[in-house]
Scaffold this motif. Sequence first.
Motif, PDB file in Angstrom:
ATOM      1  N   GLN A 145      24.354  27.602  89.730  1.00  0.00           N
ATOM      2  CA  GLN A 145      24.463  26.500  90.721  1.00  0.00           C
ATOM      3  C   GLN A 145      23.374  25.835  91.206  1.00  0.00           C
ATOM      4  O   GLN A 145      23.017  24.597  91.269  1.00  0.00           O
ATOM      5  N   LEU A 146      22.048  26.656  91.227  1.00  0.00           N
ATOM      6  CA  LEU A 146      20.923  26.022  91.504  1.00  0.00           C
ATOM      7  C   LEU A 146      20.435  25.061  90.338  1.00  0.00           C
ATOM      8  O   LEU A 146      19.755  24.081  90.786  1.00  0.00           O
ATOM      9  N   PHE A 147      20.664  25.343  89.243  1.00  0.00           N
ATOM     10  CA  PHE A 147      20.333  24.581  88.102  1.00  0.00           C
ATOM     11  C   PHE A 147      21.017  23.360  87.997  1.00  0.00           C
ATOM     12  O   PHE A 147      20.287  22.122  88.033  1.00  0.00           O
ATOM     13  N   ARG A 148      22.118  23.387  88.487  1.00  0.00           N
ATOM     14  CA  ARG A 148      22.894  22.283  88.858  1.00  0.00           C
ATOM     15  C   ARG A 148      22.504  21.203  89.869  1.00  0.00           C
ATOM     16  O   ARG A 148      22.308  20.211  89.843  1.00  0.00           O
ATOM     17  N   ASN A 149      21.928  21.823  91.064  1.00  0.00           N
ATOM     18  CA  ASN A 149      21.559  21.617  92.250  1.00  0.00           C
ATOM     19  C   ASN A 149      20.271  20.611  91.996  1.00  0.00           C
ATOM     20  O   ASN A 149      20.008  19.407  92.518  1.00  0.00           O
ATOM     21  N   MET A 150      19.532  21.226  91.294  1.00  0.00           N
ATOM     22  CA  MET A 150      18.146  20.490  90.705  1.00  0.00           C
ATOM     23  C   MET A 150      18.410  19.388  90.092  1.00  0.00           C
ATOM     24  O   MET A 150      17.825  18.273  90.164  1.00  0.00           O
ATOM     25  N   ARG A 151      19.422  19.326  89.179  1.00  0.00           N
ATOM     26  CA  ARG A 151      19.755  18.171  88.251  1.00  0.00           C
ATOM     27  C   ARG A 151      20.253  17.107  89.369  1.00  0.00           C
ATOM     28  O   ARG A 151      19.873  15.899  89.276  1.00  0.00           O
ATOM     29  N   ASP A 152      21.337  17.503  90.347  1.00  0.00           N
ATOM     30  CA  ASP A 152      21.865  16.486  90.957  1.00  0.00           C
ATOM     31  C   ASP A 152      20.715  15.810  92.114  1.00  0.00           C
ATOM     32  O   ASP A 152      20.832  14.539  92.652  1.00  0.00           O
ATOM     33  N   ALA A 153      19.622  16.923  92.597  1.00  0.00           N
ATOM     34  CA  ALA A 153      18.687  16.309  93.334  1.00  0.00           C
ATOM     35  C   ALA A 153      17.640  15.399  92.952  1.00  0.00           C
ATOM     36  O   ALA A 153      16.670  14.825  93.542  1.00  0.00           O
ATOM     37  N   GLY A 154      17.526  15.452  91.321  1.00  0.00           N
ATOM     38  CA  GLY A 154      16.466  14.845  90.708  1.00  0.00           C
ATOM     39  C   GLY A 154      15.376  15.532  90.860  1.00  0.00           C
ATOM     40  O   GLY A 154      14.010  15.034  90.872  1.00  0.00           O
ATOM     41  N   PHE A 155      15.358  16.872  90.956  1.00  0.00           N
ATOM     42  CA  PHE A 155      14.218  18.037  91.286  1.00  0.00           C
ATOM     43  C   PHE A 155      13.140  17.939  90.279  1.00  0.00           C
ATOM     44  O   PHE A 155      12.017  18.001  90.525  1.00  0.00           O
ATOM     45  N   LEU A 199       8.463  30.340  99.763  1.00  0.00           N
ATOM     46  CA  LEU A 199       9.333  31.292  98.773  1.00  0.00           C
ATOM     47  C   LEU A 199      10.781  31.014  99.420  1.00  0.00           C
ATOM     48  O   LEU A 199      11.200  31.456 100.402  1.00  0.00           O
ATOM     49  N   HIS A 200      11.702  30.509  98.800  1.00  0.00           N
ATOM     50  CA  HIS A 200      13.210  30.141  98.997  1.00  0.00           C
ATOM     51  C   HIS A 200      13.942  31.223  98.451  1.00  0.00           C
ATOM     52  O   HIS A 200      14.159  31.367  97.298  1.00  0.00           O
ATOM     53  N   SER A 201      14.573  32.065  99.357  1.00  0.00           N
ATOM     54  CA  SER A 201      15.489  33.332  98.739  1.00  0.00           C
ATOM     55  C   SER A 201      17.002  32.858  98.481  1.00  0.00           C
ATOM     56  O   SER A 201      17.562  32.463  99.581  1.00  0.00           O
ATOM     57  N   GLY A 202      17.485  32.818  97.311  1.00  0.00           N
ATOM     58  CA  GLY A 202      18.983  32.419  97.443  1.00  0.00           C
ATOM     59  C   GLY A 202      19.229  31.091  96.981  1.00  0.00           C
ATOM     60  O   GLY A 202      18.054  30.307  96.459  1.00  0.00           O
ATOM     61  N   LEU A 203      20.336  30.725  96.770  1.00  0.00           N
ATOM     62  CA  LEU A 203      20.664  29.482  96.516  1.00  0.00           C
ATOM     63  C   LEU A 203      20.045  28.276  97.432  1.00  0.00           C
ATOM     64  O   LEU A 203      20.140  28.423  98.673  1.00  0.00           O
ATOM     65  N   VAL A 204      19.459  27.339  96.804  1.00  0.00           N
ATOM     66  CA  VAL A 204      18.778  26.177  97.574  1.00  0.00           C
ATOM     67  C   VAL A 204      19.762  24.853  97.292  1.00  0.00           C
ATOM     68  O   VAL A 204      20.113  24.799  96.293  1.00  0.00           O
ATOM     69  N   GLU A 205      20.219  24.369  98.428  1.00  0.00           N
ATOM     70  CA  GLU A 205      20.980  23.202  98.666  1.00  0.00           C
ATOM     71  C   GLU A 205      20.438  22.004  97.937  1.00  0.00           C
ATOM     72  O   GLU A 205      19.253  21.810  97.951  1.00  0.00           O
ATOM     73  N   VAL A 206      21.179  20.929  97.759  1.00  0.00           N
ATOM     74  CA  VAL A 206      20.809  19.523  97.116  1.00  0.00           C
ATOM     75  C   VAL A 206      19.986  19.000  98.058  1.00  0.00           C
ATOM     76  O   VAL A 206      18.752  18.465  97.917  1.00  0.00           O
ATOM     77  N   ASP A 207      20.147  19.108  99.397  1.00  0.00           N
ATOM     78  CA  ASP A 207      19.541  18.277 100.226  1.00  0.00           C
ATOM     79  C   ASP A 207      18.265  18.825 100.668  1.00  0.00           C
ATOM     80  O   ASP A 207      17.051  18.224 100.900  1.00  0.00           O
TER      81      ASP A 207
END
Length: 365
Positions: free
Chosen positions: A196-206, A351-359
Motif C-alpha cells: 500500500q505504501l508503494f502505491r501511495n508513493m506512486r499516487d503522491a508522485g513521491f 522516521l515515519h513508522s507504519g503506513l504513510v498516507e498520500v497527503d
Amino acid sequence: MVCIVAFIVVLVLSAVSAKYRKLLGTAWGCAWRRVTMRPCDTTFRDDVKNSLLAPLALRAPRLVRPASIAIEVVAWLMVLSLVVSLYLVGRSGLNLFVYGTCDKQNAQACSLAAQACSIDAGQPGFWESIGEGDVFGAFGREFASVGDTIATIPSRLRTWDAADFASADATYLGGYTAGRPTALEVLDPGCRYCAQLFRNMRDAGFDGTHNVTYLAYPIRGGFGDKFANSQLVATYLAATRAFEAERAAAGASNAAAAQTGDWYILEQLFTTQASDGTTTQEWMNAASAADATQRLQQWLTDDGYTADDVARIVTLTGSPEVAASLQHARDVVENEIRTVSIPSLIAGGRLHSGLVEVDTLRGLG
C-alpha cells in the motif's frame, strides 16, 4: 495504604466540592509519610477507618477486626493497581513516542499506531513468561525493554538522513536524479502495508520529488519467516542489485541512472493481480518456493534481462556478497534504525513508522 487511597479520593472530591479541600492537606501529609516509608503521624488514617467501620461496629462487633483487615487488603490492591496502571500508561506513551506504537511486541495491537506489520520481539511476553513460571525472566525482560526504549529516545530526536542508511549498491524507484533528497523505505515483500505504501508513493508522485530506495527486511516469526517467500524475494532483489553493480563496474550500464529489475519485481509484486483475482502479493505469500522462483525469473525476463543475465542473477542468489548484503540490511534495521513497524520510511528528516498516507507523502515533497 488506607491513607494513600483516602488521599486520592479526597483529591478527586475536592476538585468538585470545596468542603473536602480542608481535608486535603491532612490527607497529603499522611499519604506522603507512607510513600516515604514513615509512619503516619496524624489520626487521619484511623479517622478514615473508623468512619468506615462505625456502622458495622453497631450491628456486628465481631466482624470489625476482619473488616479492618479487609480494608487494608483492598487499599493495598487499589494502590498496586494504580501504580501498575500508571506504569503501563507511561510505558505505552514512551513506546508511542519512540516507535510509533504503544506495544513494541505487537505494533498492530495498538489502535493509536499507524497500520503496519509488526516485527515480533522473538521473546515470550510478560504474561506468557509469568504463566510459564519464569517470574524473574518476565520482570527482567520487561525492565530491559523499557531501558532499551529510553536509550533509543536520543535517536528519535535527531534529524534523519535516509542516505546514511542506504546500501552501497542502492537502486532507486524511477532512477536516480541528482539534487533530489533521498528517501528510504524498510519493507518486507510479504507485508500488505508495504504494498500500500508503494502505491501511495506512486499516487503522491513521491518518486518524482525524492530518490526512493529501500532495505528489504523479511520479518522473522516463531517458525521461520512471517511471510512465506519473503526471504526468497529479498534474495532476488539483492542479487539483481549485485548484478547491476557488476554491469556498472564493467561500464555496461549505470544502475543508478535508470530503474533496475529489482524495482520491476517490487512493482509487479505490489501493484498487480494474480489470475485468480487475488493480489500478486497474496499469491506470492501462498505459493510454493518453486513457483515463486519461476515467477521471479519470469519478471526479470519480462523486464528485458537476457537468459544469460537471469542465469547470472540466479547464481548470485547463492553468493557470499548477496548473503552479506541481506545481513547488512538486517543489521541496519535492527541496530541503527531500530524500528518495530514495517514499513518504516525515512524522509523529510524524520522516521515515519507504519503506513504513510498520500497527503503526508505530498507534504514531504
